[in-house]
Scaffold this active site. Structure first.
Site, short mmCIF file in Angstrom:
data_model
loop_
_atom_site.label_atom_id
_atom_site.label_comp_id
_atom_site.label_asym_id
_atom_site.label_seq_id
_atom_site.Cartn_x
_atom_site.Cartn_y
_atom_site.Cartn_z
N CYS A 1 0.80 -1.14 -0.06
CA CYS A 1 -0.04 0.07 0.02
C CYS A 1 0.87 1.15 -0.01
CB CYS A 1 -0.95 -0.09 1.19
SG CYS A 1 -2.37 1.00 0.99
N HIS B 1 -3.45 -5.93 0.85
CA HIS B 1 -2.69 -6.00 2.29
C HIS B 1 -2.59 -7.47 2.63
CE1 HIS B 1 -2.46 -1.99 3.78
NE2 HIS B 1 -3.42 -1.67 3.09
N GLU C 1 -0.74 -8.91 4.68
CA GLU C 1 -0.72 -8.94 6.13
C GLU C 1 -1.95 -9.20 7.00
OE1 GLU C 1 -0.92 -4.58 5.88
OE2 GLU C 1 -0.40 -6.32 4.50
#
Length: 231
Positions: free
Chosen positions: A86, A196, A198
């Site tokens: 990002c 994302h 994660e």
């Protein structure tokens, strides 16, 4: 394998990245403040999402000049793994570590939801445990994720296999050229992506499809360095 999570003023996904490493592969991981100038102890550097320096001027434009970036450029040149997520992707393009630029979403709205991605290159350190063409669910959260590059750069990236992720046809949330969601450098050791991973390491989060990005990094590093696979 040692991981670093860079932290800039305004980063807000640094803890997510730290926990993803800790929970998925259990490797040593440190927060590294933006004033650091030595990344030599780390094998993989994560550049997290957020709003570095408040996104003043434009996303990543100020972070690009932080002291730690000199060390990051050096690490990338040495073949170490660099993953920008990002705002981290935006920083990597500003620093010239990746081609192209990120612009305002074509809707002019912040988009925050699950996104369907297609794995376009499963032969990178970040995607080795995915299947070529596999569809995965990874969330997005950005207002400036509209990837752009000129026609010559796009053709070169297509030829080199540098387009690693695309938004599945008809599901482009921001207007990115060629439905691009993530790209690598020519050497393949630097990856930037707007979604994302994660935030997708457990079904409790809505998807565990991001987990294999971290296991891919570890298994590729171990294979490269001849390290025994543990567990």
């Amino acid at each position: 394998m040692n991981f670093a999570v860079l932290v800039f003023p305004g980063s807000n996904c640094d803890i997510d990245c730290y926990k993803a490493v800790e929970d998925t592969i259990g490797q040593p991981v440190d927060y590294v403040w933006h004033t650091e100038t030595d990344l030599s102890k780390y094998d993989c550097i994560l550049v997290p999402g957020g709003f570095s320096y408040g996104d003043y001027l434009r996303c990543g434009a100020i972070a690009r000049f932080a002291p730690v970036m000199g060390a990051l450029v050096k690490a990338a040149a040495e073949g170490k793994y660099v993953l920008g997520i990002c705002n981290g992707f935006q920083i990597l393009t500003e620093a010239g570590l990746l081609p192209g630029a990120l612009m305002r979403n074509n809707s002019l709205k912040f988009r925050c939801h699950q996104a369907l991605l297609k794995v376009e290159n499963a032969n990178t350190p970040f995607t080795s445990e995915y299947n070529q063409g596999e569809l995965i669910h990874i969330p997005i959260a950005h207002g400036e994720g509209n990837y752009y590059c000129d026609a010559e750069t796009l053709a070169e990236m297509q030829a080199n296999g540098q387009i690693v992720f695309r938004y599945e046809a008809g599901n482009n949330p921001n207007g990115s050229i060629d439905d691009i969601a993530g790209v690598s450098n020519k050497a393949g050791n630097v990856l930037g992506m707007m979604p994302h991973p994660e935030r997708a390491v457990s079904e409790l989060l809505g998807s565990a499809d991001g987990k294999r990005m971290f296991t891919s990094i570890l298994s590729t590093w171990r294979e490269k360095h001849g390290a025994a696979v543990i567990g």
